[in-house]
Every structure is written in structure tokens, then in C-alpha cells.
Motif scaffolding. Sequence first.
Motif, PDB file in Angstrom:
ATOM      1  N   ILE A   1       2.107   1.783  -3.471  1.00  0.00           N
ATOM      2  CA  ILE A   1       1.041   2.326  -4.327  1.00  0.00           C
ATOM      3  C   ILE A   1       0.813   3.802  -4.016  1.00  0.00           C
ATOM      4  O   ILE A   1       0.653   4.627  -4.916  1.00  0.00           O
ATOM      5  CB  ILE A   1      -0.259   1.504  -4.161  1.00  0.00           C
ATOM      6  N   ARG A   2       0.817   4.153  -2.734  1.00  0.00           N
ATOM      7  CA  ARG A   2       0.624   5.571  -2.373  1.00  0.00           C
ATOM      8  C   ARG A   2       1.743   6.445  -2.945  1.00  0.00           C
ATOM      9  O   ARG A   2       1.500   7.569  -3.387  1.00  0.00           O
ATOM     10  CB  ARG A   2       0.532   5.733  -0.845  1.00  0.00           C
TER      11      ARG A   2
ATOM     12  N   ALA B   1      -5.650   2.570  -0.163  1.00  0.00           N
ATOM     13  CA  ALA B   1      -4.791   2.819  -1.332  1.00  0.00           C
ATOM     14  C   ALA B   1      -5.609   2.732  -2.623  1.00  0.00           C
ATOM     15  O   ALA B   1      -5.427   3.534  -3.549  1.00  0.00           O
ATOM     16  CB  ALA B   1      -3.627   1.832  -1.361  1.00  0.00           C
TER      17      ALA B   1
ATOM     18  N   SER C   1      -6.418   5.515  -5.505  1.00  0.00           N
ATOM     19  CA  SER C   1      -6.163   5.175  -6.894  1.00  0.00           C
ATOM     20  C   SER C   1      -7.410   5.421  -7.751  1.00  0.00           C
ATOM     21  O   SER C   1      -7.329   5.968  -8.862  1.00  0.00           O
ATOM     22  CB  SER C   1      -5.694   3.722  -6.955  1.00  0.00           C
TER      23      SER C   1
ATOM     24  N   ALA D   1      -5.062   9.976   4.483  1.00  0.00           N
ATOM     25  CA  ALA D   1      -4.459   9.331   3.314  1.00  0.00           C
ATOM     26  C   ALA D   1      -4.476  10.277   2.114  1.00  0.00           C
ATOM     27  O   ALA D   1      -3.491  10.370   1.375  1.00  0.00           O
ATOM     28  CB  ALA D   1      -5.205   8.038   2.989  1.00  0.00           C
TER      29      ALA D   1
ATOM     30  N   ALA E   1       0.838  -1.209   0.000  1.00  0.00           N
ATOM     31  CA  ALA E   1       0.000   0.000   0.000  1.00  0.00           C
ATOM     32  C   ALA E   1       0.871   1.257   0.000  1.00  0.00           C
ATOM     33  O   ALA E   1       0.562   2.243  -0.675  1.00  0.00           O
ATOM     34  CB  ALA E   1      -0.930  -0.001   1.210  1.00  0.00           C
ATOM     35  N   LYS E   2       1.977   1.193   0.718  1.00  0.00           N
ATOM     36  CA  LYS E   2       2.901   2.335   0.751  1.00  0.00           C
ATOM     37  C   LYS E   2       3.475   2.596  -0.641  1.00  0.00           C
ATOM     38  O   LYS E   2       3.541   3.734  -1.106  1.00  0.00           O
ATOM     39  CB  LYS E   2       4.012   2.026   1.772  1.00  0.00           C
TER      40      LYS E   2
END
Length: 295
Positions: A16-17, A278, A282, A58, A13-14
Motif C-alpha cells: 500500500i505504501r 498505511a 492513504s 512513514a 502495508a508495504k
Amino acid sequence: EASAKVIDGKSVAKQIRDEITAEVSRMKEAIGVTPGLAVILVGDRKDSATYVRNKKTACDSVGINSFEAHLPEDSSEGEVLKFISGFNDDPAVHGILVQLPLPSHMNEQKILNAVRIEKDVDGFHPLNIGRLAMRGREPLFVPCTPKGCIELLHRYGISIKGKSAVVIGRSNIVGMPAALLLQREDATVTVVHSRTKNPEEITRQADIIISAVGQPNMVRGSWIKPGAVIIDVGINPVEDAKSPRGYRLVGDVCYEEACKIASAVTPVPGGVGPMTIAMLLSNTLSSAKRTQNFK
Ligand code: NDP
């Protein structure tokens, strides 16, 4: 002996962020547009308030604008619909999310249907779900939690095509769309639910299990075929006197047992959970790109 690979949703997830952060700033520089997400929260459920706060944090962390409407528990349906219509018409808003569950006096279906499908970043509009189910059709958005499950499989190089997959749970927000997505990825899919007889005999056939039930440690080692891949969506509080909060979170799957028999397992927390947000970011980014025709 534990042998399963741990599928680290937190680090995926990190990653992707980070990718989203880069895309958001590329878009800002190129065309001066910042993606925006609006969240509608009705009432004072603590868990919902936490989810909404996490979503806002986020957004901030990747440079997406966030807008929030917090309405009192006793609001009317009409008031919620007014906010949805405002966000529908607001060009700065590319995604609209209604935090569920809504208070019981509201018609969830009516409210979710009011979100413009072009801004339905949760993917819960029946048109998006319908397209997800149909061959040769493309939904504008796919629901975040199931999308996160599939993304984990992809990023860990776990192939889905031709595999036997079992989804435990058939909710509109997780189980059902997860089964549709697996089918789109060419798995052969079986859905297990509360009326299924002998669920463990069915899950034992599966190469891939996605569990979204809400029952702590329901899926035991004996339910799992050796070498299977386990994606555990469940987030279940269980009493724990040793924890300062008095409870801790566990999945639907008995993690220690799964680790001994599966080839790969998602932990709870730190598996699917971080992926959900995430995927929301997206979806918001792709919505902004789509409306701006920005590639
Ligand atoms: P729901 O309660 O809406 O659905 C649960 C599903 O599990 C239902 O389809 C139900 O069957 C089925 N089920 C219940 N008991 C059994 C049983 N004993 N055996 C087999 N199936 C059973 O839950 P959600 O889908 O919303 O959430 C599921 C879990 O995932 C929860 O723990 C939730 O906290 C978590 N979650 C995690 C998210 C994340 O970001 N990681 C996001 C969303 C949810 P039936 O249809 O017959 O009633």
C-alpha cells in the motif's frame, strides 16, 4: 498442527505504501501539490512520542510532507485549539491528527470536534463517525485501525458479505468503528465487551473475529470456530526475560492456539499494526486529492 494462513500485514502495508508513493509523485508532477499531514502531540508519553515519530518516518518514506506541533503536558486547551485552528487554515495541511490520549485536564471531545472534518484523517470527528453509522451516507474518512482490518480481509480475498462477525471491544477508536464497517460490508455483527456474559460462546459462532481489547492471550483456541478468520488488533506488552527490552508484544488472541484452529490469523506484531499507519497515509493522500479535485 498449525494450519492457519498467516495474514502478513507488514507486506500488505508495504504494498500500500508503494501505491501511495506512486500516487503522491503523480500528483506532484501533474499539479505541483504535495499532500501534508500535521500531528499534534501534547505531553511526553513515551508510547505517544514513538507513534508520532513512526508517523513522521512513514510520511517521509512516501513523500508526504509532515508538520508537528509538540506542546508541553501542562498546556491549556486553548493552546491546543490554537494549533488546530492554524492547521485548519493552512492549505499545505491536508490532514490533522491529534495524538491520543490527551492529558486528563483536557476535554478530548472539544478538541477533536475542532478539527475540520475535511482534514479529519483519523476519522474521529462525530460527523464522520455518524456518517459511517448511517445508511446511504459517506464519511470523508474512516478510522485507520478498523479500516486497516477490513483492508487486510479484502486483500486476502476473504469475503465479508453475509458472514457472522464478532468484534471484541467497543472503543471509539477501534471496536465501535470496526463493527460499523463490518456492518457496511454486509456482515451480521455482534459486539462483545467487558459486561458480556459467556463471550466465548458468542465468539465461537463467528466466521470473522476482530479483537480490540488489550488483554494478552484472552481469546483461546476454544473461543474460535474451526476455519474462522482472526484479526487481532491488541498490542500488549508481556514480561520476557529473554528479550533485551525485558518485554515482548503479544495480541489479544493466543496465537499458537489460533493457528491450529482458524483458517487465517494476523500475527502481533506484523499484522494490523503496520496497516494503521498505511491507512493514515492513504487518508492523507485522498484528502489532498479531494481538496485539489485531482483524480
Ligand atoms: P480500550 O481500552 O479503549 O477498549 C477496550 C475494549 O475492550 C472496551 O470496549 C472494553 O469493554 C473491552 N474489554 C475489556 N476487557 C474485556 C474483557 N475481559 N472481555 C471483553 N471485552 C473487554 O482499548 P482500544 O480499543 O484503544 O485498544 C484495544 C487494543 O488494541 C489495545 O491492546 C491497543 O494497544 C490496541 N490498539 C492497536 C492499534 C494498532 O494500530 N494495531 C491501534 C489502537 C489500539 P468496555 O467498553 O465494557 O470497557
